[in-house]
Design a protein around this motif. Structure first.
Motif, mmCIF file in Angstrom:
data_model
loop_
_atom_site.group_PDB
_atom_site.id
_atom_site.type_symbol
_atom_site.label_atom_id
_atom_site.label_comp_id
_atom_site.label_asym_id
_atom_site.label_seq_id
_atom_site.Cartn_x
_atom_site.Cartn_y
_atom_site.Cartn_z
ATOM 1 N N GLN A 101 -78.098 7.770 65.079
ATOM 2 C CA GLN A 101 -78.676 6.420 65.065
ATOM 3 C C GLN A 101 -78.113 5.598 63.911
ATOM 4 O OE1 GLN A 101 -80.191 9.240 65.751
ATOM 5 N NE2 GLN A 101 -82.122 8.970 66.886
ATOM 6 N N LEU A 102 -77.870 6.266 62.791
ATOM 7 C CA LEU A 102 -77.272 5.566 61.648
ATOM 8 C C LEU A 102 -75.858 5.105 62.002
ATOM 9 C CD1 LEU A 102 -77.263 4.595 58.736
ATOM 10 C CD2 LEU A 102 -76.622 6.910 58.021
ATOM 11 N N ALA A 103 -75.099 5.957 62.679
ATOM 12 C CA ALA A 103 -73.739 5.579 63.093
ATOM 13 C C ALA A 103 -73.783 4.371 64.025
ATOM 14 C CB ALA A 103 -73.061 6.759 63.783
ATOM 15 N N GLU A 104 -74.742 4.342 64.941
ATOM 16 C CA GLU A 104 -74.857 3.216 65.860
ATOM 17 C C GLU A 104 -75.207 1.933 65.110
ATOM 18 O OE1 GLU A 104 -76.990 2.034 70.118
ATOM 19 O OE2 GLU A 104 -77.843 3.633 68.867
ATOM 20 N N ALA A 105 -76.105 2.048 64.126
ATOM 21 C CA ALA A 105 -76.493 0.868 63.346
ATOM 22 C C ALA A 105 -75.312 0.308 62.566
ATOM 23 C CB ALA A 105 -77.632 1.231 62.386
ATOM 24 N N LEU A 106 -74.381 1.170 62.157
ATOM 25 C CA LEU A 106 -73.230 0.726 61.375
ATOM 26 C C LEU A 106 -72.086 0.220 62.265
ATOM 27 C CD1 LEU A 106 -73.060 3.558 58.679
ATOM 28 C CD2 LEU A 106 -74.010 1.266 58.428
ATOM 29 N N GLY A 129 -72.249 -0.335 65.739
ATOM 30 C CA GLY A 129 -72.580 -1.039 66.969
ATOM 31 C C GLY A 129 -72.291 -0.149 68.166
ATOM 32 N N ASN A 130 -72.671 -0.593 69.345
ATOM 33 C CA ASN A 130 -72.522 0.243 70.544
ATOM 34 C C ASN A 130 -71.192 -0.026 71.250
ATOM 35 O OD1 ASN A 130 -73.165 2.083 72.487
ATOM 36 N ND2 ASN A 130 -74.598 0.765 73.595
ATOM 37 N N GLY A 131 -70.086 0.187 70.503
ATOM 38 C CA GLY A 131 -68.762 -0.064 71.058
ATOM 39 C C GLY A 131 -67.963 1.203 71.238
ATOM 40 N N ASP A 132 -66.652 1.044 71.365
ATOM 41 C CA ASP A 132 -65.775 2.187 71.638
ATOM 42 C C ASP A 132 -65.799 3.216 70.506
ATOM 43 O OD1 ASP A 132 -65.101 1.079 74.037
ATOM 44 O OD2 ASP A 132 -63.215 0.191 73.330
ATOM 45 N N LYS A 133 -65.793 2.729 69.259
ATOM 46 C CA LYS A 133 -65.787 3.671 68.141
ATOM 47 C C LYS A 133 -67.071 4.496 68.105
ATOM 48 C CE LYS A 133 -62.457 1.689 64.924
ATOM 49 N NZ LYS A 133 -62.181 1.357 63.499
ATOM 50 N N TYR A 134 -68.184 3.845 68.381
ATOM 51 C CA TYR A 134 -69.445 4.580 68.393
ATOM 52 C C TYR A 134 -69.451 5.604 69.521
ATOM 53 C CZ TYR A 134 -74.335 5.691 69.206
ATOM 54 O OH TYR A 134 -75.512 6.362 69.417
ATOM 55 N N LYS A 135 -68.935 5.230 70.677
ATOM 56 C CA LYS A 135 -68.886 6.158 71.804
ATOM 57 C C LYS A 135 -68.002 7.361 71.478
ATOM 58 C CE LYS A 135 -69.827 2.573 75.231
ATOM 59 N NZ LYS A 135 -69.270 1.704 76.307
ATOM 60 N N MET A 136 -66.926 7.115 70.714
ATOM 61 C CA MET A 136 -66.061 8.221 70.281
ATOM 62 C C MET A 136 -66.834 9.161 69.351
ATOM 63 S SD MET A 136 -62.532 8.138 68.041
ATOM 64 C CE MET A 136 -61.830 6.865 69.076
ATOM 65 N N ILE A 137 -67.638 8.571 68.466
ATOM 66 C CA ILE A 137 -68.443 9.371 67.541
ATOM 67 C C ILE A 137 -69.408 10.263 68.310
ATOM 68 C CG2 ILE A 137 -70.287 9.238 65.808
ATOM 69 C CD1 ILE A 137 -68.877 6.700 64.745
ATOM 70 N N LEU A 166 -64.811 2.176 59.579
ATOM 71 C CA LEU A 166 -65.697 1.080 59.949
ATOM 72 C C LEU A 166 -64.895 -0.216 60.028
ATOM 73 C CD1 LEU A 166 -69.060 1.311 57.943
ATOM 74 C CD2 LEU A 166 -68.817 0.862 60.379
ATOM 75 N N PRO A 167 -65.055 -1.013 61.062
ATOM 76 C CA PRO A 167 -64.351 -2.302 61.120
ATOM 77 C C PRO A 167 -64.710 -3.197 59.944
ATOM 78 C CG PRO A 167 -65.320 -1.746 63.255
ATOM 79 C CD PRO A 167 -65.850 -0.753 62.274
ATOM 80 N N ASN A 168 -65.984 -3.182 59.551
ATOM 81 C CA ASN A 168 -66.446 -3.947 58.394
ATOM 82 C C ASN A 168 -67.247 -3.025 57.485
ATOM 83 O OD1 ASN A 168 -65.568 -6.695 59.285
ATOM 84 N ND2 ASN A 168 -67.034 -6.294 60.943
ATOM 85 N N LYS A 169 -66.799 -2.885 56.256
ATOM 86 C CA LYS A 169 -67.499 -2.020 55.318
ATOM 87 C C LYS A 169 -68.933 -2.503 55.106
ATOM 88 C CE LYS A 169 -63.220 -0.927 52.835
ATOM 89 N NZ LYS A 169 -62.490 -1.024 51.543
ATOM 90 N N VAL A 170 -69.835 -1.548 54.951
ATOM 91 C CA VAL A 170 -71.256 -1.869 54.789
ATOM 92 C C VAL A 170 -71.727 -1.386 53.417
ATOM 93 C CG1 VAL A 170 -73.590 -1.493 55.674
ATOM 94 C CG2 VAL A 170 -71.662 -1.720 57.271
ATOM 95 N N PRO A 171 -72.335 -2.269 52.607
ATOM 96 C CA PRO A 171 -72.838 -1.847 51.299
ATOM 97 C C PRO A 171 -73.894 -0.743 51.427
ATOM 98 C CG PRO A 171 -72.797 -4.237 51.458
ATOM 99 C CD PRO A 171 -72.535 -3.711 52.842
ATOM 100 N N VAL A 172 -73.880 0.171 50.481
ATOM 101 C CA VAL A 172 -74.887 1.229 50.429
ATOM 102 C C VAL A 172 -75.412 1.310 48.996
ATOM 103 C CG1 VAL A 172 -73.133 3.023 50.020
ATOM 104 C CG2 VAL A 172 -75.399 3.666 50.883
ATOM 105 N N TYR A 173 -76.718 1.459 48.859
ATOM 106 C CA TYR A 173 -77.364 1.525 47.545
ATOM 107 C C TYR A 173 -78.273 2.745 47.500
ATOM 108 C CZ TYR A 173 -75.836 -3.313 47.163
ATOM 109 O OH TYR A 173 -75.072 -4.457 47.139
ATOM 110 N N LEU A 174 -78.064 3.595 46.520
ATOM 111 C CA LEU A 174 -78.979 4.697 46.251
ATOM 112 C C LEU A 174 -79.827 4.265 45.059
ATOM 113 C CD1 LEU A 174 -76.551 7.758 46.575
ATOM 114 C CD2 LEU A 174 -77.663 6.425 48.370
ATOM 115 N N THR A 175 -81.104 4.035 45.289
ATOM 116 C CA THR A 175 -81.974 3.441 44.282
ATOM 117 C C THR A 175 -83.109 4.384 43.896
ATOM 118 O OG1 THR A 175 -83.438 2.420 45.915
ATOM 119 C CG2 THR A 175 -81.505 1.162 45.244
#
Length: 520
Positions: A445-450, A452-460, A476-485
């Motif tokens: 589900q995390l992979a899908e959220a990052l 989207g439901n496209g070809d790369k996700y289907k490959m995953i 990832l087509p667009n890098k997503v910020p991640v914060y460990l707080t």
């Protein structure tokens, strides 16, 4: 000034004499620095007499005050948090008491005193800002019986100006950036956090109306206001004393003042003490799941905010604690290889291999020496082998510690988000059980959220459902910020205050430093 320039222009125009041109140039340079082009000083004595109603101040001169102020800076240096900034500003501005001159007569300094007193509403002790000293000096400077001679006038005004400058800067910094720099107190803190500089500090001297300025710098986020209300209403946390609850609010209000908050429309955030991950989109959680984080030093609650001593402010992280950091998720690896950290290899893998010659093979762990794979690792005497001589990698498979996928982002601690075959840990309330990486409950589900439901996700999904001995990297087509707080107290969407145990003892470290400020 214009007449002088026009005169020199005419001289050079009517003659080609190089000597005259040289003289004209020198004269022009001299004119640009003559006092007539510079803002004149205030009539300090008259302005202070008008502001206080005390004629004693009329005998003051600007030059006399400058000397008194320089002496006050030397005598009171131990009381100053920013001596270099203050010294620099006043040296550049002829040592004029700009704050007292601009704000005494209109009662703005009294307003400042009130705001300093009310800093308890932010979980801050007012004495950090010398609130009582400023209040006493304000009363003294307006007391004709207390200021009877010009020397007393000089010393009183100099100290009031000096402490007001320091306290105004410190209060301004505290509310906009926090009292403490997290990078200076935590050994494993790697999140970009903006701190004040000399330019921002000096800007307080240009403030026209103090009340408007002080109102403008009050933290205004809904989360901050909610915690502030809980503090002032003396809300008590379950199982905590009123004093411990107050300190819990104080350290978490301080965290909210740090300029380290995400500003992206989409980001992933993990709150270590809550053992939770959220994918945030446009300010709201689009996905929430349980996580397991690294083991901490305070899982048995040995230290708390009930009592503390001087040693509590020293950060002593346990080797497996998950660091606080900010980065960008750039890719995933499906059917991942686990590059086993040296600390784990030396303390666990080599010990197991020494006890069981088939351990490495059973766990699908390959051994490397000088970059070359070792064909027969069971022939090595692991009981006496050098801890730094070998490298270990676990091959993809059902038993791989990283599960079927890991989420990669640059950091200096070799941590990442990943799947896990050990699903039972997610049923526990206390989930500080990993070696430092963050295990996620719902990796697909995390992979899908990052992605989207496209070809790369289907490959995953395909690769995760059809395990392979070869890892697959997918960017990832667009890098997503991640914060460990690390947040132990907050108000949830329903308005309920949430409290979590200080599993790493970081609240105690932070409060120790906040308490230390009272003695500085």
């Amino acid at each position: 000034m214009r007449q002088h320039i026009y005169f020199l222009y005419m001289i050079t125009k009517i003659t080609n004499n190089k000597a005259l041109l040289f003289v004209a140039t020198i004269a022009l340079a001299f004119i640009t620095v003559i006092p007539g082009c510079k803002k004149s000083k205030s009539d300090l004595g008259k302005e202070m007499a008008d502001a206080t109603g005390n004629k004693t101040f009329k005998d003051m001169t600007n030059e006399g005050f400058a000397e008194a102020f320089k002496k006050a800076m030397t005598d009171n240096k131990s009381l100053l948090t920013y001596p270099d900034v203050i010294k620099s500003y006043y040296a550049e501005n002829d040592y004029e008491p700009v704050l007292v001159l601009n704000h005494l007569k209109n009662e703005d300094l009294q307003t400042l005193s009130t705001y300093l007193d009310n800093s308890t509403q932010h979980g801050i002790n007012p004495q950090i800002f010398r609130a009582d000293s400023i209040k006493a000096l304000l009363a003294r400077i307006k007391d004709k019986k207390a200021v009877k001679d010009v020397n007393t006038a000089y010393t009183t005004l100099a100290k009031l100006e000096l402490l007001t400058a320091n306290s105004l800067i410190r209060y301004s910094n505290a509310l906009q950036y926090g009292l403490i720099s997290p990078r200076k107190i935590y050994q494993r803190y790697y999140t970009e956090t903006k701190r004040p500089d000399s330019t921002s500090m000096k800007s307080v001297f240009a403030v026209k109306e103090l009340k408007s300025y002080l109102d403008s710098i009050q933290p205004k986020s809904a989360q901050y206001k909610a915690l502030q209300k809980a503090l002032t209403d003396k809300v008590q946390a379950p199982g905590m004393t009123p004093e411990e609850s107050e300190r819990y609010f104080a350290v978490n209000l301080e965290r909210l003042r740090w300029k380290n908050k995400p500003d992206a429309k989409k980001y992933v955030i993990v709150n270590i003490p809550d053992y939770r991950l959220d994918v945030m989109e446009n300010g709201k959680s689009a996905l929430n799941m349980k996580v397991c984080v690294g083991e901490g030093r305070n899982m048995d609650k040995e230290v708390s905010l009930v009592e503390y001593d001087e040693s509590d402010k020293i950060d002593r992280p346990f080797s497996r604690e998950t660091p606080q950091l900010g980065s960008l998720i750039h890719s995933v690896q499906v059917n991942p290889v686990w590059n086993i950290p040296k600390s784990i290899a030396s303390k666990e893998i080599m010990v197991q291999a020494a006890n069981d010659p088939y351990y490495l093979d059973n766990e699908n762990i390959d051994v490397y020496h000088n970059g070359q794979k070792v064909d027969d690792p069971e022939t090595i005497d692991w009981g006496s082998a050098s801890k730094n001589e070998y490298e270990f990698k676990q091959r993809p498979g059902d038993g791989n510690a990283l599960g079927k996928i890991k989420f990669l982002f640059k950091n200096g601690s070799s941590v990442y988000l990943h799947d896990t075959p050990a699903k039972n840990a997610f049923n526990q309330n206390m989930r500080a059980v990993s070696h430092g990486c963050v295990r996620v409950e719902q990796p697909q589900q995390l992979a899908e959220a990052l992605f989207g439901n496209g070809d790369k996700y289907k490959m995953i999904v395909d690769k995760m459902n059809n395990p392979s001995s070869t890892p697959t990297d997918i960017a990832l087509p667009n890098k997503v910020p991640v914060y460990l707080t690390y947040v132990t107290c907050w108000v949830d969407d329903s308005g309920k205050i949430q409290f979590r145990p200080d599993v790493y003892g970081l609240d105690v470290v932070l409060y120790g430093h906040m308490k230390k400020l009272l003695s500085v």
